[in-house]
Design a protein around this motif. Structure first.
Motif, PDB file in Angstrom:
ATOM      1  N   LEU A   9       9.538   7.002   8.211  1.00 50.68           N
ATOM      2  CA  LEU A   9       9.039   5.218   8.045  1.00 50.68           C
ATOM      3  C   LEU A   9       7.881   4.852   8.884  1.00 50.68           C
ATOM      4  CD1 LEU A   9      12.497   5.297   8.451  1.00 50.68           C
ATOM      5  CD2 LEU A   9      12.067   3.242   7.718  1.00 50.68           C
ATOM      6  N   MET A  10       6.904   4.297   8.577  1.00 49.45           N
ATOM      7  CA  MET A  10       5.848   3.729   9.202  1.00 49.45           C
ATOM      8  C   MET A  10       5.751   2.381   9.475  1.00 49.45           C
ATOM      9  SD  MET A  10       2.283   5.385   8.891  1.00 49.45           S
ATOM     10  CE  MET A  10       0.559   4.731   9.562  1.00 49.45           C
ATOM     11  N   TYR A  11       5.580   1.632  10.641  1.00 45.22           N
ATOM     12  CA  TYR A  11       5.555   0.122  10.890  1.00 45.22           C
ATOM     13  C   TYR A  11       3.920   0.267  11.289  1.00 45.22           C
ATOM     14  CZ  TYR A  11       6.114  -4.279  13.221  1.00 45.22           C
ATOM     15  OH  TYR A  11       6.043  -5.542  13.662  1.00 45.22           O
ATOM     16  N   MET A  12       3.578  -0.586  10.410  1.00 45.53           N
ATOM     17  CA  MET A  12       2.039  -1.131  10.547  1.00 45.53           C
ATOM     18  C   MET A  12       1.728  -2.716  10.265  1.00 45.53           C
ATOM     19  SD  MET A  12      -0.158   1.666   8.225  1.00 45.53           S
ATOM     20  CE  MET A  12      -1.729   0.819   8.529  1.00 45.53           C
ATOM     21  N   PRO A  13       2.018  -3.205  11.646  1.00 47.83           N
ATOM     22  CA  PRO A  13       1.886  -4.833  11.598  1.00 47.83           C
ATOM     23  C   PRO A  13       0.173  -5.142  11.618  1.00 47.83           C
ATOM     24  CG  PRO A  13       2.329  -3.815  13.737  1.00 47.83           C
ATOM     25  CD  PRO A  13       2.433  -2.847  12.942  1.00 47.83           C
ATOM     26  N   THR A  14      -0.053  -6.362  10.863  1.00 51.19           N
ATOM     27  CA  THR A  14      -1.459  -6.655  10.841  1.00 51.19           C
ATOM     28  C   THR A  14      -1.795  -7.322  12.265  1.00 51.19           C
ATOM     29  OG1 THR A  14      -3.000  -7.516   9.591  1.00 51.19           O
ATOM     30  CG2 THR A  14      -1.294  -8.873   9.858  1.00 51.19           C
ATOM     31  N   GLU A  75      -4.084   9.538   4.189  1.00 51.33           N
ATOM     32  CA  GLU A  75      -3.848  10.870   4.294  1.00 51.33           C
ATOM     33  C   GLU A  75      -2.482  10.858   4.777  1.00 51.33           C
ATOM     34  OE1 GLU A  75      -4.831  15.490   5.707  1.00 51.33           O
ATOM     35  OE2 GLU A  75      -5.565  13.919   6.765  1.00 51.33           O
ATOM     36  N   PHE A  76      -2.079  10.344   5.831  1.00 51.92           N
ATOM     37  CA  PHE A  76      -0.690  10.119   6.488  1.00 51.92           C
ATOM     38  C   PHE A  76       0.304   9.547   5.732  1.00 51.92           C
ATOM     39  CE2 PHE A  76       2.507   9.042   9.528  1.00 51.92           C
ATOM     40  CZ  PHE A  76       2.804  10.067  10.207  1.00 51.92           C
ATOM     41  N   LEU A  77      -0.256   8.346   5.028  1.00 51.32           N
ATOM     42  CA  LEU A  77       0.561   7.505   4.188  1.00 51.32           C
ATOM     43  C   LEU A  77       1.296   8.441   2.955  1.00 51.32           C
ATOM     44  CD1 LEU A  77      -1.197   4.167   3.990  1.00 51.32           C
ATOM     45  CD2 LEU A  77       1.084   4.544   5.145  1.00 51.32           C
ATOM     46  N   THR A  78       0.725   9.465   2.572  1.00 49.36           N
ATOM     47  CA  THR A  78       1.131  10.484   1.421  1.00 49.36           C
ATOM     48  C   THR A  78       2.427  10.973   2.340  1.00 49.36           C
ATOM     49  OG1 THR A  78       0.161  12.387   2.276  1.00 49.36           O
ATOM     50  CG2 THR A  78      -0.921  10.843   0.709  1.00 49.36           C
ATOM     51  N   ALA A  79       2.857  10.948   3.492  1.00 50.60           N
ATOM     52  CA  ALA A  79       4.084  11.549   3.925  1.00 50.60           C
ATOM     53  C   ALA A  79       5.127  10.488   4.221  1.00 50.60           C
ATOM     54  CB  ALA A  79       3.766  12.279   5.254  1.00 50.60           C
ATOM     55  N   VAL A  80       4.968   9.372   4.105  1.00 51.48           N
ATOM     56  CA  VAL A  80       5.570   8.287   4.388  1.00 51.48           C
ATOM     57  C   VAL A  80       6.575   7.782   3.285  1.00 51.48           C
ATOM     58  CG1 VAL A  80       5.767   5.726   5.185  1.00 51.48           C
ATOM     59  CG2 VAL A  80       3.963   7.358   6.184  1.00 51.48           C
ATOM     60  N   LEU A  83       7.224   2.073   4.064  1.00 47.96           N
ATOM     61  CA  LEU A  83       6.229   1.387   4.794  1.00 47.96           C
ATOM     62  C   LEU A  83       6.923   0.009   5.224  1.00 47.96           C
ATOM     63  CD1 LEU A  83       3.404   1.095   6.135  1.00 47.96           C
ATOM     64  CD2 LEU A  83       2.838  -0.147   3.685  1.00 47.96           C
ATOM     65  N   ILE A  84       6.775  -0.281   6.646  1.00 46.11           N
ATOM     66  CA  ILE A  84       7.109  -1.557   6.879  1.00 46.11           C
ATOM     67  C   ILE A  84       6.153  -2.299   7.410  1.00 46.11           C
ATOM     68  CG2 ILE A  84       8.608  -2.978   8.702  1.00 46.11           C
ATOM     69  CD1 ILE A  84      10.071  -0.239   9.003  1.00 46.11           C
ATOM     70  N   THR A  85       5.556  -3.449   6.871  1.00 46.59           N
ATOM     71  CA  THR A  85       4.398  -4.169   7.256  1.00 46.59           C
ATOM     72  C   THR A  85       5.017  -5.564   7.273  1.00 46.59           C
ATOM     73  OG1 THR A  85       2.275  -4.526   7.051  1.00 46.59           O
ATOM     74  CG2 THR A  85       3.285  -4.153   5.017  1.00 46.59           C
ATOM     75  N   ASP A  86       3.866  -6.485   7.243  1.00 46.61           N
ATOM     76  CA  ASP A  86       3.950  -7.622   7.210  1.00 46.61           C
ATOM     77  C   ASP A  86       2.926  -8.440   6.273  1.00 46.61           C
ATOM     78  OD1 ASP A  86       1.676  -7.689   8.855  1.00 46.61           O
ATOM     79  OD2 ASP A  86       2.835  -7.927  10.606  1.00 46.61           O
ATOM     80  N   TYR A  87       1.813  -8.773   6.758  1.00 40.90           N
ATOM     81  CA  TYR A  87       0.958  -9.497   5.841  1.00 40.90           C
ATOM     82  C   TYR A  87      -0.370  -8.742   5.495  1.00 40.90           C
ATOM     83  CZ  TYR A  87       3.618 -12.903   8.525  1.00 40.90           C
ATOM     84  OH  TYR A  87       4.685 -13.471   9.101  1.00 40.90           O
ATOM     85  N   SER A  88      -0.186  -7.265   6.119  1.00 42.63           N
ATOM     86  CA  SER A  88      -1.323  -6.357   5.844  1.00 42.63           C
ATOM     87  C   SER A  88      -1.711  -6.103   4.472  1.00 42.63           C
ATOM     88  CB  SER A  88      -1.123  -5.134   6.677  1.00 42.63           C
ATOM     89  OG  SER A  88      -1.972  -4.090   6.590  1.00 42.63           O
TER      90      SER A  88
END
Length: 197
Positions: A9-14, A75-80, A83-88
């Motif tokens: 999982l990847m957490y990417m808040p804006t 590149e890293f997102l190909t292994a995710v 994805l947990i994000t918000d408004y990004s």
């Protein structure tokens, strides 16, 4: 990275104009660390403006890791897997993978008032919540978190994304090949210098 046989999982808040709350972020990560499954591993990538100001201690976490900067984001997102994000805007890029996406919009009213969005994301066919308890339930559910995005939704946001897209844009810009299907030029007049690709 030791992520074989794990759900990544990847957490990417804006970015938030008033800054991201380190206390809230630590609470969020602590709860996720305690309550996600043993096969889960979460990488955290803060917005660069926040990453410069916020120092999080990841040593107390078992499943939470700081994003490894040696990798380029896409590149890293190909292994995710999720994805947990918000408004990004990263959500639009991630649609193409067809993988799981969750919107965690705990400060939606405040964010809309301070920064705004181009459109309301409430009706997007994506699991979303403003509650930490519900986020953890969603992440722990056995339900696939992609609702097989409707065709009209994908056509609205990623209709021009395709495998040879980079080649076509490069040819258009550098080889001056102006007869490429799917590329349109627009003139923007707002008294500012615009570079839009």
């Amino acid at each position: 990275l030791g992520i074989n046989n794990k759900r990544v999982l990847m957490y990417m808040p804006t970015y938030r104009d008033n800054g991201t709350s380190i206390r809230y972020t630590e609470e969020l990560l602590s709860r996720i660390d305690k309550e996600l499954g043993e096969k889960d591993i979460v990488f955290v990538k803060l917005h660069p403006f926040d990453a410069q100001k916020i120092s999080l201690n990841f040593s107390n976490f078992q499943k939470i890791h700081l994003y490894p900067e040696k990798f380029e984001t896409y590149e890293f997102l190909t292994a995710v897997d999720t994805l947990i994000t918000d408004y990004s805007s990263i959500m639009y890029d991630f649609f193409n993978t067809g993988r799981e996406l969750v919107l965690y919009t705990y400060d939606k009213i405040e964010y809309y008032a301070m920064r705004g969005l181009y459109e309301d994301i409430s009706d997007y066919p994506i699991p979303q919540t403003d509650c930490l308890e519900d986020l953890i339930k969603i992440l722990n559910s056995n339900v696939l978190l992609t609702s097989q995005y409707p065709e009209d939704f994908l056509n609205k946001y990623i209709s021009y994304d395709y495998l040879s897209g980079s080649d076509k844009i490069t040819s258009y810009l550098l080889d001056e090949n102006k007869n490429i299907e799917g590329i349109s030029e627009y003139s923007l007049r707002n008294d500012k210098e615009n570079v839009v690709i």
